[in-house]
Design an enzyme around this catalytic site. Structure first.
Site, PDB file in Angstrom:
ATOM      1  N   GLU A 113      21.309  -0.679  15.939  1.00 54.67           N
ATOM      2  CA  GLU A 113      22.423   0.031  16.585  1.00 54.67           C
ATOM      3  C   GLU A 113      23.708  -0.325  15.872  1.00 54.67           C
ATOM      4  O   GLU A 113      23.782  -1.356  15.205  1.00 54.67           O
ATOM      5  CB  GLU A 113      22.559  -0.433  18.051  1.00 54.67           C
ATOM      6  CG  GLU A 113      21.342  -0.158  18.883  1.00 54.67           C
ATOM      7  CD  GLU A 113      21.401  -0.886  20.222  1.00 54.67           C
ATOM      8  OE1 GLU A 113      22.496  -1.290  20.655  1.00 54.67           O
ATOM      9  OE2 GLU A 113      20.335  -1.047  20.825  1.00 54.67           O
ATOM     10  N   ASP A 117      33.333  -2.173  17.869  1.00 58.28           N
ATOM     11  CA  ASP A 117      34.354  -3.217  17.838  1.00 58.28           C
ATOM     12  C   ASP A 117      35.348  -2.994  18.965  1.00 58.28           C
ATOM     13  O   ASP A 117      36.392  -2.381  18.792  1.00 58.28           O
ATOM     14  CB  ASP A 117      35.053  -3.193  16.472  1.00 58.28           C
ATOM     15  CG  ASP A 117      35.787  -4.485  16.226  1.00 58.28           C
ATOM     16  OD1 ASP A 117      35.643  -5.417  17.041  1.00 58.28           O
ATOM     17  OD2 ASP A 117      36.519  -4.553  15.231  1.00 58.28           O
ATOM     18  N   TYR A 224      24.866  -0.192  25.835  1.00 57.87           N
ATOM     19  CA  TYR A 224      23.818  -0.573  24.889  1.00 57.87           C
ATOM     20  C   TYR A 224      22.838  -1.629  25.385  1.00 57.87           C
ATOM     21  O   TYR A 224      21.996  -2.084  24.633  1.00 57.87           O
ATOM     22  CB  TYR A 224      24.438  -1.036  23.580  1.00 57.87           C
ATOM     23  CG  TYR A 224      25.555  -2.054  23.719  1.00 57.87           C
ATOM     24  CD1 TYR A 224      25.358  -3.272  24.338  1.00 57.87           C
ATOM     25  CD2 TYR A 224      26.829  -1.768  23.202  1.00 57.87           C
ATOM     26  CE1 TYR A 224      26.374  -4.188  24.456  1.00 57.87           C
ATOM     27  CE2 TYR A 224      27.862  -2.688  23.319  1.00 57.87           C
ATOM     28  CZ  TYR A 224      27.621  -3.900  23.947  1.00 57.87           C
ATOM     29  OH  TYR A 224      28.629  -4.818  24.068  1.00 57.87           O
ATOM     30  N   LYS A 311      27.204  -8.383  10.183  1.00 57.99           N
ATOM     31  CA  LYS A 311      28.600  -7.911  10.221  1.00 57.99           C
ATOM     32  C   LYS A 311      29.045  -7.373   8.865  1.00 57.99           C
ATOM     33  O   LYS A 311      28.755  -7.972   7.820  1.00 57.99           O
ATOM     34  CB  LYS A 311      29.510  -9.063  10.641  1.00 57.99           C
ATOM     35  CG  LYS A 311      29.148  -9.628  12.021  1.00 57.99           C
ATOM     36  CD  LYS A 311      30.225  -9.445  13.052  1.00 57.99           C
ATOM     37  CE  LYS A 311      31.264 -10.495  12.953  1.00 57.99           C
ATOM     38  NZ  LYS A 311      32.186 -10.538  14.061  1.00 57.99           N
ATOM     39  N   CYS A 405      71.073 -10.422   4.758  1.00 53.40           N
ATOM     40  CA  CYS A 405      70.547  -9.076   4.969  1.00 53.40           C
ATOM     41  C   CYS A 405      70.606  -8.298   3.652  1.00 53.40           C
ATOM     42  O   CYS A 405      71.659  -8.241   3.019  1.00 53.40           O
ATOM     43  CB  CYS A 405      71.370  -8.358   6.032  1.00 53.40           C
ATOM     44  SG  CYS A 405      70.913  -6.623   6.210  1.00 53.40           S
ATOM     45  N   CYS A 408      73.393  -5.350   4.156  1.00 57.48           N
ATOM     46  CA  CYS A 408      74.820  -5.560   4.395  1.00 57.48           C
ATOM     47  C   CYS A 408      75.297  -6.965   4.047  1.00 57.48           C
ATOM     48  O   CYS A 408      76.491  -7.246   4.089  1.00 57.48           O
ATOM     49  CB  CYS A 408      75.163  -5.242   5.852  1.00 57.48           C
ATOM     50  SG  CYS A 408      74.600  -6.527   6.990  1.00 57.48           S
ATOM     51  N   CYS A 429      75.869  -2.699   9.797  1.00 61.04           N
ATOM     52  CA  CYS A 429      74.764  -2.701   8.831  1.00 61.04           C
ATOM     53  C   CYS A 429      74.192  -1.278   8.732  1.00 61.04           C
ATOM     54  O   CYS A 429      73.632  -0.762   9.704  1.00 61.04           O
ATOM     55  CB  CYS A 429      73.710  -3.701   9.310  1.00 61.04           C
ATOM     56  SG  CYS A 429      72.257  -3.795   8.263  1.00 61.04           S
TER      57      CYS A 429
HETATM   58  S1  IVH Z   1      23.872  -6.267  22.612  1.00 66.35           S
HETATM   59  C1  IVH Z   1      22.391 -10.112  24.711  1.00 66.35           C
HETATM   60  N1  IVH Z   1      24.644  -4.167  21.231  1.00 66.35           N
HETATM   61  O1  IVH Z   1      28.979  -7.647  20.196  1.00 66.35           O
HETATM   62  C2  IVH Z   1      22.859  -9.035  23.797  1.00 66.35           C
HETATM   63  N2  IVH Z   1      26.233  -5.897  21.618  1.00 66.35           N
HETATM   64  O2  IVH Z   1      28.967 -10.434  19.168  1.00 66.35           O
HETATM   65  C3  IVH Z   1      23.961  -8.255  24.342  1.00 66.35           C
HETATM   66  N3  IVH Z   1      28.461  -5.393  20.722  1.00 66.35           N
HETATM   67  O3  IVH Z   1      29.009  -9.377  23.244  1.00 66.35           O
HETATM   68  C4  IVH Z   1      24.747  -7.542  23.353  1.00 66.35           C
HETATM   69  N4  IVH Z   1      27.991  -3.420  19.901  1.00 66.35           N
HETATM   70  O4  IVH Z   1      30.376  -7.172  23.026  1.00 66.35           O
HETATM   71  C5  IVH Z   1      25.010  -5.369  21.736  1.00 66.35           C
HETATM   72  N5  IVH Z   1      25.179  -2.225  20.068  1.00 66.35           N
HETATM   73  C6  IVH Z   1      25.542  -3.418  20.585  1.00 66.35           C
HETATM   74  C7  IVH Z   1      26.855  -3.921  20.453  1.00 66.35           C
HETATM   75  C8  IVH Z   1      27.161  -5.179  20.976  1.00 66.35           C
HETATM   76  C9  IVH Z   1      28.934  -4.323  20.082  1.00 66.35           C
HETATM   77  C10 IVH Z   1      29.279  -6.587  21.055  1.00 66.35           C
HETATM   78  C11 IVH Z   1      29.079  -7.116  22.444  1.00 66.35           C
HETATM   79  C12 IVH Z   1      28.572  -8.499  22.258  1.00 66.35           C
HETATM   80  C13 IVH Z   1      29.097  -8.841  20.909  1.00 66.35           C
HETATM   81  C14 IVH Z   1      28.312  -9.945  20.276  1.00 66.35           C
END
Ligand code: IVH
Length: 664
Positions: A113, A117, A224, A311, A405, A408, A429
């Protein structure tokens, strides 16, 4: 590294990380990138692993950072909100898969997935109705932000189909780029500090005390994860399909993968493709699909062993710092901007980047001619994040921040606690003067048609205008000799200026450009005080009774009217016929004159109706409780305001008591 060095370094790292945690979770103002943060945390984890005797229960490695604030009711999570282990390297991702396979003895199916952010949220539905929305908090307890979450249109208040009676589902609340850009544009115009990126904007918005403002910020949400999904389905993937059928927004960018090749394919695809998405993503989450397998893998103290996050690195480029410009804003704030050797970054050629302020330049020891690393995170303009010192020319000198500045020559000042220097010469200014006139004529202020920034600069440089009031004294014969000023454009300009005299008082107030008095604040002040003359006479304490006006704004308003130059401009504008009075409001009585109210909880009618009623009887309504508040009008579920009122000795009244006050 020996034990002594390790002890010193862990202490240092813990303090630094705790500081960053606070900036990130509480202030929503991080100063380092996630990548840099993760490096610090990884270093600490590494040392603690090598020297287990240094482990402590309160080390930042032992817990999830906290975003608890004091203004919401904390609620215990039924299922703790875990975070995810994460990595930036494909090698470590393969290690994750190896560990999983070792426990399971088979290659599992993974669900890939996008990692959105934003800020995590847990939604609770009872009998198909949204009953509670809780932030992550410290993972054990979060804040109840239900009122704010209800304003998010993609979150169903009532589910469709056949959901279980009790359902908890988790996801990410985020602010799409378009909403983020619009919000920052508005904040820029209102001189509010900008949000660094959409994530901070989303987190900050969710913690606002006024749900009506949240509703206008266009937050969005993808779901999710169902923490109790294994009681309902065989796989995580099935839980997401069901969630979609119940009415939740589940991302379509999900793939079932039967091998790590497929997982890597998904990652490679989205590392590029994500740039076209209308919202921010910072990685890919890889989850074992089968719940039985998830159970066998279990959890560590912090995160599940059946999932991890890969990441994406923020996009960076390396280039040379050619020179630094210092921009002077209309309030005198100085912003250093780097001029760079043009370089391609995330699809655009970058020539300029933000250097933030003097501290940041000193911290990174940025010098002219340096090879610098620039980064485009979710931020608005790229920023210089590092210097490659190995490329530094011999004999280069530390950067000296300006003291005068650039426009001025006045000696710059810096207030305690403020990151930026500013030029105090506000009346002499040029960029400040021109900036104020430009602000005065903008659409949300006086909206003077036929006049734009270029003309303002021209009129200023020709000596025809020195401040905003001069606009109303311009004559046709002065304008006709100017370049690009034909008969028709002069007529349009003068007509626009004439028409602007009808602009309502609240916008005139905004147009004056008083520091911190943005469009919304100006409207609230105009509504509350009714005229400029009354505003001029109000003390700072009186000003603070007005909704949205705190000490910073009150002080700024007082300072503005205390200056003779400003009063001269105000008087000049009055003579020209601008609107200094709000349109008359219905006044029913003055039984509440001088009384200030705060409203909380659920009442029999919307709070706004009570606000209007209080004002119609001469009272004032503000959003925050202080010792000066006379009454807290409290409905059901008043929350933290009740406690605060009790602490401050503010009288708490219910609706019945309120009706008595008004003889209703
Ligand atoms: S699953 C126990 N799925 O990333 C697992 N988290 O660094 C629960 N996040 O706390 C999280 N997209 O805020 C999951 N597709 C995704 C996500 C996701 C963003 C965030 C979420 C989590 C953090 C972990």
């Amino acid at each position: 590294m020996n034990l002594k060095e390790a002890t010193q370094r862990t202490a240092q790292l813990r303090e630094t990380i705790a500081g960053h945690n606070h900036r990130y979770y509480v202030l929503n103002q991080p100063v380092i990138s996630d990548f840099e943060y993760d490096l610090l945390l990884q270093e600490l984890i590494g040392i603690e692993r090598k020297f287990p005797q240094l482990q402590q229960p309160d080390s930042p490695t032992q817990r999830v950072g906290s975003d608890l604030t004091e203004s919401f009711v904390p609620v215990k999570h039924k299922y703790p909100m875990m975070s995810l282990s994460n990595t930036y390297s494909e090698g470590e991702l393969m290690d994750f898969d190896r560990r999983v396979q070792k426990t399971l003895d088979v290659a599992p199916q993974y669900v890939c997935e996008l990692k959105f952010d934003g800020t995590a949220i847990s939604l609770i539905y009872t009998n198909g109705l949204l009953t509670q929305a809780i932030t992550r908090g410290d993972g054990e307890r979060g804040d109840d932000v239900s009122a704010n979450v209800r304003t998010i249109r993609t979150i169903p208040l009532r589910l469709q189909g056949n959901p279980p009676d009790e359902l908890e589902i988790r996801g990410e609340i985020f602010m799409p780029f378009a909403a983020f850009d619009a919000l920052n544009k508005q904040r820029f115009e209102e001189e509010e500090p900008l949000f660094a990126n959409p994530r901070n904007a989303a987190a900050g918005t969710l913690k606002l005390l006024d749900a009506a403002i949240v509703a206008n910020r266009n937050l969005d949400c993808f779901l999710y994860y169902m923490p109790a999904g294994d009681g309902l389905f065989r796989t995580h993937y099935e839980s997401l399909q069901a969630a979609r059928e119940w009415g939740f927004q589940v991302s379509g960018h999900i793939r079932l993968c039967n091998s790590m090749q497929e997982v890597l394919g998904f990652i490679h695809h989205w590392d590029t493709a994500r740039k076209a998405l209308p919202y921010a993503t910072d990685g890919v989450v890889i989850k074992v699909n089968d719940y039985a397998q998830q159970r066998r893998l279990g959890m560590t103290a912090k995160s599940p062993r059946w999932a991890t996050a890969f990441k994406f690195k923020a996009e960076q480029a390396v280039t040379r710092l050619l020179s630094v410009d210092f921009q002077v804003g209309r309030t005198g704030a100085i912003t250093p901007v780097a001029n760079l050797d043009p370089v391609l970054l995330a699809g655009t050629t970058v020539k300029r980047a933000s250097l933030h302020n003097a501290d940041q330049i000193a911290l990174l020891d940025i010098r002219l001619g340096d090879t610098v690393i620039i980064e485009k995170g979710g931020e608005i303009i790229p920023k210089v994040v590092d210097v490659d010192c190995s490329q530094r020319a011999a004999g280069s000198l530390p950067f000296e921040y300006i003291t005068q500045c650039p426009a001025c020559g006045a000696t710059l000042k810096r207030d305690e606690g403020e990151a930026k220097h500013y030029c105090p010469n506000d009346t002499g200014c040029p960029p400040q003067i021109i900036g104020r006139i430009e602000h005065f004529i903008t659409r949300k202020a006086m909206n003077i048609e036929g006049l734009g920034s270029e003309t303002v600069e021209l009129l200023y440089h020709k000596g025809l205008i020195r401040h905003v009031a001069d606009l109303y004294h311009l004559r046709k014969e002065q304008l006709l000799p100017l370049e690009r000023m034909g008969e028709k454009s002069v007529d349009n300009l003068l007509k626009g200026i004439e028409q602007s005299k009808k602009t309502p008082f609240s916008r005139v107030l905004f147009a004056l450009g008083i520091r911190y008095v943005g469009e919304t604040t100006a409207r609230k002040i105009a509504d509350a005080v009714g005229s400029l003359d009354r505003l001029i006479r109000l003390s700072e304490d009186d000003l603070m009774l007005i909704d949205e006006v705190g000490d910073r704004i009150a002080e700024s308003i007082r300072e503005y009217f205390a200056k003779a130059e400003n009063m001269a401009i105000v008087e000049d504008l009055r003579v020209s016929g601008l609107q200094f009075e709000a349109e008359a409001k219905v006044q029913l009585s003055s039984v509440l004159a001088g009384k200030s109210f705060v409203i909380t909880g659920t009442l029999s009618r919307p709070r706004d109706e009570f606000k209007v009623l209080i004002e119609q009887h001469g009272g004032l309504v503000s959003s925050a409780i202080s010792a000066k508040t006379d009454y807290l009008l409290a409905g059901d579920k008043g929350g933290s305001k009740l406690q605060k009122a009790e602490k401050l000795g503010v009288q708490i009244i219910d609706e019945g008591h309120f009706n008595l006050l008004l003889n209703l």
